[in-house]
Enzyme design. Structure first.
Site, PDB file in Angstrom:
ATOM      1  N   ARG A   1      31.844  -8.089  12.281  1.00 58.08           N
ATOM      2  CA  ARG A   1      32.822  -7.118  13.004  1.00 58.08           C
ATOM      3  C   ARG A   1      33.592  -7.863  13.829  1.00 58.08           C
ATOM      4  O   ARG A   1      33.004  -8.801  14.955  1.00 58.08           O
ATOM      5  CB  ARG A   1      31.787  -6.198  14.045  1.00 58.08           C
ATOM      6  CG  ARG A   1      32.935  -5.452  14.831  1.00 58.08           C
ATOM      7  CD  ARG A   1      32.462  -4.342  15.773  1.00 58.08           C
ATOM      8  NE  ARG A   1      32.147  -3.197  14.797  1.00 58.08           N
ATOM      9  CZ  ARG A   1      32.009  -2.166  15.149  1.00 58.08           C
ATOM     10  NH1 ARG A   1      31.839  -1.683  16.479  1.00 58.08           N
ATOM     11  NH2 ARG A   1      31.805  -0.951  14.270  1.00 58.08           N
TER      12      ARG A   1
ATOM     13  N   HIS B   1      38.264   0.010   9.032  1.00 58.87           N
ATOM     14  CA  HIS B   1      36.940   0.270   9.308  1.00 58.87           C
ATOM     15  C   HIS B   1      36.421   1.034   7.904  1.00 58.87           C
ATOM     16  O   HIS B   1      36.046   2.196   8.219  1.00 58.87           O
ATOM     17  CB  HIS B   1      36.659   1.166  10.546  1.00 58.87           C
ATOM     18  CG  HIS B   1      35.370   1.024  11.169  1.00 58.87           C
ATOM     19  ND1 HIS B   1      34.623   0.377  10.596  1.00 58.87           N
ATOM     20  CD2 HIS B   1      35.163   1.643  12.150  1.00 58.87           C
ATOM     21  CE1 HIS B   1      33.440   0.748  11.317  1.00 58.87           C
ATOM     22  NE2 HIS B   1      33.596   1.396  12.236  1.00 58.87           N
TER      23      HIS B   1
ATOM     24  N   GLN C   1      32.930   3.042   7.887  1.00 56.05           N
ATOM     25  CA  GLN C   1      32.877   4.218   8.577  1.00 56.05           C
ATOM     26  C   GLN C   1      33.557   5.359   7.563  1.00 56.05           C
ATOM     27  O   GLN C   1      32.944   6.553   7.555  1.00 56.05           O
ATOM     28  CB  GLN C   1      34.216   3.955   9.959  1.00 56.05           C
ATOM     29  CG  GLN C   1      34.129   5.456  10.404  1.00 56.05           C
ATOM     30  CD  GLN C   1      32.831   5.909  11.199  1.00 56.05           C
ATOM     31  OE1 GLN C   1      32.368   5.001  11.808  1.00 56.05           O
ATOM     32  NE2 GLN C   1      32.577   7.050  11.001  1.00 56.05           N
TER      33      GLN C   1
ATOM     34  N   ASP D   1      40.508   9.882  16.853  1.00 54.07           N
ATOM     35  CA  ASP D   1      39.518   8.664  17.390  1.00 54.07           C
ATOM     36  C   ASP D   1      40.167   8.210  18.594  1.00 54.07           C
ATOM     37  O   ASP D   1      41.292   8.689  18.992  1.00 54.07           O
ATOM     38  CB  ASP D   1      39.882   7.398  16.223  1.00 54.07           C
ATOM     39  CG  ASP D   1      38.795   6.099  16.860  1.00 54.07           C
ATOM     40  OD1 ASP D   1      37.908   6.550  17.527  1.00 54.07           O
ATOM     41  OD2 ASP D   1      39.064   5.043  16.245  1.00 54.07           O
TER      42      ASP D   1
ATOM     43  N   CYS E   1      35.036   9.195  14.393  1.00 54.04           N
ATOM     44  CA  CYS E   1      34.002   8.144  14.100  1.00 54.04           C
ATOM     45  C   CYS E   1      32.967   7.852  15.239  1.00 54.04           C
ATOM     46  O   CYS E   1      31.834   7.087  14.902  1.00 54.04           O
ATOM     47  CB  CYS E   1      34.482   6.963  13.723  1.00 54.04           C
ATOM     48  SG  CYS E   1      35.615   6.142  15.058  1.00 54.04           S
TER      49      CYS E   1
ATOM     50  N   ARG F   1      26.287   7.258   8.640  1.00 49.06           N
ATOM     51  CA  ARG F   1      26.431   5.791   8.313  1.00 49.06           C
ATOM     52  C   ARG F   1      25.139   5.076   7.855  1.00 49.06           C
ATOM     53  O   ARG F   1      25.659   4.107   7.149  1.00 49.06           O
ATOM     54  CB  ARG F   1      26.597   5.223   9.916  1.00 49.06           C
ATOM     55  CG  ARG F   1      27.850   5.861  10.574  1.00 49.06           C
ATOM     56  CD  ARG F   1      29.230   5.290   9.957  1.00 49.06           C
ATOM     57  NE  ARG F   1      29.487   4.016   9.693  1.00 49.06           N
ATOM     58  CZ  ARG F   1      29.643   2.977  10.779  1.00 49.06           C
ATOM     59  NH1 ARG F   1      30.246   3.389  11.807  1.00 49.06           N
ATOM     60  NH2 ARG F   1      29.875   1.717  10.559  1.00 49.06           N
TER      61      ARG F   1
HETATM   62  N1   CP Z   1      31.916   4.307  14.676  1.00 50.52           N
HETATM   63  C1   CP Z   1      31.554   3.051  14.833  1.00 50.52           C
HETATM   64  O1   CP Z   1      31.674   2.014  14.032  1.00 50.52           O
HETATM   65  O2   CP Z   1      30.529   3.143  15.973  1.00 50.52           O
HETATM   66  P1   CP Z   1      30.256   1.438  16.652  1.00 50.52           P
HETATM   67  O3   CP Z   1      31.119   0.956  17.348  1.00 50.52           O
HETATM   68  O4   CP Z   1      29.164   1.877  17.692  1.00 50.52           O
HETATM   69  O5   CP Z   1      29.309   0.661  15.535  1.00 50.52           O
HETATM   70  N1  NVA Z   2      39.111   2.572  16.932  1.00 57.60           N
HETATM   71  C1  NVA Z   2      37.857   2.147  17.276  1.00 57.60           C
HETATM   72  C2  NVA Z   2      36.916   2.531  16.603  1.00 57.60           C
HETATM   73  C3  NVA Z   2      35.289   2.262  17.284  1.00 57.60           C
HETATM   74  C4  NVA Z   2      34.338   2.375  16.033  1.00 57.60           C
HETATM   75  C5  NVA Z   2      37.796   0.731  17.851  1.00 57.60           C
HETATM   76  O1  NVA Z   2      38.387  -0.308  17.108  1.00 57.60           O
HETATM   77  O2  NVA Z   2      37.647   0.435  18.969  1.00 57.60           O
END
Ligand code: CP
Ligand code: NVA
Length: 306
Positions: free
Chosen positions: A102, A129, A132, A220, A259, A287
């Site tokens: 990540r 993502h 997700q 989101d 998400c 997930r």
């Molecule tokens: N939706 C998601 O990826 O959540 P986290 O940031 O908690 O992993």
């Molecule tokens: N769009 C959000 C998703 C978090 C899971 C971010 O990137 O912060």
């Protein structure tokens, strides 16, 4: 050289693969099976941004498949002292069978992929993502039915999650309608890819037009990790809040997805997030199952689908 199956983005794999990953994930969920299909395999998770769901679901998925997990963050590893991502990827490849990363930019993900000799999974970048969206499509199909031919509407900031929805719309054959203000709409190259691949993706600035007759409404956070200008974003995005009135324009039986983490009162009202059309808890739960399908494909390839 053996084939390395990276799970990086849904536009980079043939459409049959995510379809089969979701089918396998749903099968494992339905049967409750806990066969040690990944015994003696180890996953390294590298987080340059915070995570709750991705971290825990990958960890538990690996454990329940009989494998092991190690987790790294810049703070507490040599990444924080300037060791390169490429060197980190080479070292991790000596120890583990698969890496989940990540990070912020696609370039960093690519640096990891270039140097790794084991599969790399995109655990979120600023651009996409994909893990997700595997859980999201799985959830839609569990709650509503096959997603091909259906309509999914996005109201809010066209961020990394929206980009992966666009990829999914093409690969799974559904219509995706985006409502976002000018300046916060999807990148043109992703829209061009969708158009070139027969996708039914439309972009506008009217949430009601996007949601009318949709089978799923999704949104989101207005301020993703790494975004600047929270106040400006809130001002631009407040007309795109998903509230009960907007949900009323969707089709009968439509579901609300997010998400998570959610900021109730910003991108969606409490009444919608905690209301009867919301499937966000199942979505988060899936997930876990989707990660199993992704890991099995990365490590076992098509044999994972037998
Ligand atoms: N939706 C998601 O990826 O959540 P986290 O940031 O908690 O992993
Ligand atoms: N769009 C959000 C998703 C978090 C899971 C971010 O990137 O912060």
């Amino acid at each position: 050289m053996h084939e390395v199956r990276n799970f990086l983005d849904l536009d980079l794999i043939d459409a049959a693969t995510p379809r089969r990953i979701i089918d396998v994930s749903a099968r494992i969920k339905a049967s409750g099976e806990r066969k040690p299909l990944l015994a003696n395999h180890t996953l390294a998770m590298v987080f340059e941004k915070p995570s709750t769901r991705t971290r825990v679901s990958f960890d538990v998925a690996m454990q329940t498949l009989g494998g092991g997990v190690v987790s790294l963050e810049p703070n507490g590893s040599q990444l924080g002292r300037g060791e390169t991502l490429a060197d980190t990827a080479r070292i991790l490849s000596e120890y583990v069978d698969v890496i989940m990363f990540r990070t912020s930019s696609i370039e960093k993900l690519e640096e990891m992929v270039e140097a790794a000799t084991v599969p790399v999974i995109n655990g979120l970048t600023d651009r996409s993502h994909p893990c997700q969206i595997m859980a999201d499509v799985m959830t839609f199909e569990e709650k509503v039915g096959p997603i091909a031919g259906r309509i999914v509407a996005w109201s809010g900031d066209s961020n990394n999650v929206a980009n992966s929805w666009i990829h999914a719309a093409v690969q799974f054959g559904f219509e995706f309608r985006v409502a976002s203000p000018s300046g916060l709409q999807p990148p043109q190259d992703i829209l061009d890819w969708a158009a070139a691949n027969g996708g039914r993706v439309s972009v506008g600035d009217d949430p009601v037009a996007a949601v009318a007759g949709a089978d799923c409404v999704v949104t989101d956070t207005w301020v993703s990790m790494g975004d600047n200008g929270a106040d400006r974003r809130r001002a631009l995005l407040s007309p795109y809040r998903v509230d009960e009135g907007l949900m009323g324009h969707a089709a009968d039986g439509a579901v609300f997805m997010h998400c998570l983490p959610v900021y109730r009162g910003d991108e969606a009202t409490t009444g919608v997030v905690d209301g009867p059309q919301s499937v966000v808890w199942t979505e988060a739960g899936n997930r876990l199952h989707a990660q199993k399908g992704i890991l099995l494909w990365c490590l076992h390839g098509n044999a994972a689908f037998d």
